[in-house]
Design an enzyme around this catalytic site. Structure first.
Site, short mmCIF file in Angstrom:
data_model
loop_
_atom_site.label_atom_id
_atom_site.label_comp_id
_atom_site.label_asym_id
_atom_site.label_seq_id
_atom_site.Cartn_x
_atom_site.Cartn_y
_atom_site.Cartn_z
N GLY A 1 2.73 -0.89 4.30
CA GLY A 1 2.58 0.51 3.96
C GLY A 1 4.32 0.93 3.55
O GLY A 1 4.82 0.68 2.66
N GLY A 2 4.74 1.41 4.65
CA GLY A 2 6.30 2.15 4.48
C GLY A 2 7.13 1.32 3.90
O GLY A 2 7.85 1.82 2.89
N GLU B 1 -6.89 5.06 7.89
CA GLU B 1 -6.66 6.65 7.30
C GLU B 1 -7.92 7.05 6.55
O GLU B 1 -8.11 8.33 6.72
CB GLU B 1 -5.32 6.78 6.54
CG GLU B 1 -4.09 6.42 7.18
CD GLU B 1 -2.90 5.86 6.47
OE1 GLU B 1 -2.80 5.79 5.27
OE2 GLU B 1 -1.94 5.52 7.55
N GLU C 1 -5.47 -4.59 11.26
CA GLU C 1 -4.50 -3.58 11.29
C GLU C 1 -4.76 -2.57 12.54
O GLU C 1 -5.71 -1.77 12.50
CB GLU C 1 -4.45 -2.47 10.04
CG GLU C 1 -4.21 -3.11 8.94
CD GLU C 1 -3.51 -2.13 7.65
OE1 GLU C 1 -2.37 -2.34 7.28
OE2 GLU C 1 -4.03 -1.03 7.40
N ASN D 1 0.75 -1.16 0.01
CA ASN D 1 -0.14 -0.12 0.19
C ASN D 1 0.88 1.21 0.06
O ASN D 1 1.41 1.67 0.97
CB ASN D 1 -0.77 -0.07 1.17
CG ASN D 1 -1.82 1.33 1.52
OD1 ASN D 1 -1.85 1.94 0.29
ND2 ASN D 1 -2.07 1.40 2.79
N TRP D 2 0.98 2.01 -1.25
CA TRP D 2 1.80 2.91 -1.36
C TRP D 2 1.49 4.21 -0.84
O TRP D 2 2.00 5.40 -0.46
CB TRP D 2 2.25 3.23 -2.82
CG TRP D 2 3.04 2.43 -3.42
CD1 TRP D 2 3.58 1.21 -2.97
CD2 TRP D 2 3.57 2.31 -4.87
NE1 TRP D 2 4.26 0.46 -3.60
CE2 TRP D 2 4.37 1.24 -4.84
CE3 TRP D 2 3.57 3.18 -5.87
CZ2 TRP D 2 5.01 0.89 -5.98
CZ3 TRP D 2 4.23 3.02 -6.78
CH2 TRP D 2 4.98 1.89 -7.24
N LYS D 3 0.20 4.28 -0.10
CA LYS D 3 -0.48 5.51 0.27
C LYS D 3 -0.36 6.60 -0.86
O LYS D 3 -0.48 6.27 -2.19
CB LYS D 3 -0.11 5.91 1.75
CG LYS D 3 -0.13 4.66 2.44
CD LYS D 3 0.04 5.00 3.85
CE LYS D 3 0.09 3.89 4.80
NZ LYS D 3 0.13 4.00 6.22
N GLY E 1 2.33 2.82 10.73
CA GLY E 1 3.33 3.60 10.58
C GLY E 1 3.97 4.19 11.82
O GLY E 1 4.83 5.20 11.78
N HIS F 1 -9.61 1.55 5.06
CA HIS F 1 -8.28 1.55 5.80
C HIS F 1 -8.36 2.58 6.79
O HIS F 1 -9.19 3.75 6.48
CB HIS F 1 -7.09 2.19 4.77
CG HIS F 1 -5.78 2.14 5.26
ND1 HIS F 1 -5.28 3.22 6.03
CD2 HIS F 1 -4.71 1.51 5.26
CE1 HIS F 1 -4.10 2.73 6.40
NE2 HIS F 1 -3.59 1.87 5.99
C1 PEP Z 1 -0.74 0.42 6.05
O1 PEP Z 1 -0.60 1.24 4.96
O2 PEP Z 1 -1.85 -0.24 5.92
C2 PEP Z 1 0.37 0.28 6.93
C3 PEP Z 1 0.23 -0.73 7.68
O3 PEP Z 1 1.32 0.86 7.01
P1 PEP Z 1 2.87 0.53 7.83
O4 PEP Z 1 3.26 -0.68 7.13
O5 PEP Z 1 3.59 1.78 7.22
O6 PEP Z 1 2.76 0.75 9.07
#
Ligand code: PEP
Length: 251
Positions: free
Chosen positions: A226-227, A92, A160, A9-11, A166, A90
């Protein structure tokens, strides 16, 4: 055991060059299923560059099929430019865009109707966990989506914890396993066919150095990253750990 599902997930990160070169930088992927979710703007370019090498998905979709919804992108449009998976709910989106469980269910329904496989994100806040409400919170978030997942081509539930996204703070294997088993029990109670169709995956600060421990428990059927998915090398390292573990389990 279901094939493990590894999602990037690049956001709202990356650019056209990154999207164009990512699949090639990642290389061939076999024993696990990989899905990359770039920003919607790069989906078509990435689909052309990746030429089927990795599956693609979008990070959000409109609950509506078409109409006067300025700024929205429908599930059908995302499908047309290459998405086969869609993230819905998600944290966010739930927090920044005030999406409710009803909104998430409507998006999930729109995804399924357009032929996209939904990944429904659920998670508790630190406050909810501290109050002993983690399992109840996740059950509430899932209550209206079970019937939709049964109709989907494929599907996933991404657990999550909000406090782990993050933050660099990964949930303990024990907490993850308890939640994943609880979700699978709810699936069994609703319709046991879902156990083979819907993978329960974990997300929250997954990195190459902690993913191996998560995969020691077979209740973890994949990860949402994500990251660490922004760099093809670290995302590839996560895929490799999953593939090695899948191979070891086969022996
Ligand atoms: C996400 O984007 O759903 C996520 C879990 O991000 P990260 O891996 O950066 O915590």
């Amino acid at each position: 055991m279901n094939k493990r599902l590894i999602i990037a997930n690049w956001k709202m990160h990356g650019d056209l060059a990154m999207a164009g070169g990512f699949a090639a930088a990642l290389g061939q992927v076999n024993t696990v299923e990989v899905v990359v979710m770039p920003p919607m703007a790069y989906l078509q370019g990435m689909a052309e560059a990746a030429a089927g090498q990795v599956a693609l998905g979008c990070q959000d979709i409109s609950p509506f099929a078409e109409g006067a919804y300025t700024g929205d992108v429908s599930a059908g449009m995302a499908y047309e430019v290459g998405a086969r998976w869609a993230l819905v709910g998600h944290s966010e989106r739930r927090v920044v865009h005030s999406e409710s469980d009803q909104d998430v269910a409507a998006k999930c329904e729109a995804a399924v109707e357009a032929g996209l496989s939904p990944i429904v994100c659920v998670g508790e806040t630190q406050q909810q966990r501290d109050a002993g409400l983690a399992v109840e919170t996740i059950s509430d978030q899932l209550a209206s989506i079970w019937r939709l997942l049964l109709q989907a081509p494929a599907a996933g539930i991404a657990y999550e914890p909000v406090w782990a996204i993050g933050s660099g703070q990964v949930a303990s294997l024990e907490d993850v396993a308890v939640m994943h088993r609880s979700i699978r029990e709810q699936m069994r109670a609703y319709d046991a066919r879902m156990l083979e169709k819907v993978r329960v995956i974990y997300g929250g600060s997954v990195k190459p150095n902690n993913v191996g421990e998560l995969f020691t428990d077979d209740a973890v059927e994949g990860v949402l990253v994500g990251g660490a998915s922004l760099d093809p090398e670290s995302f590839r390292a996560i895929i490799d750990v999953a593939a090695e573990q899948a191979a070891a389990e086969k022996e």
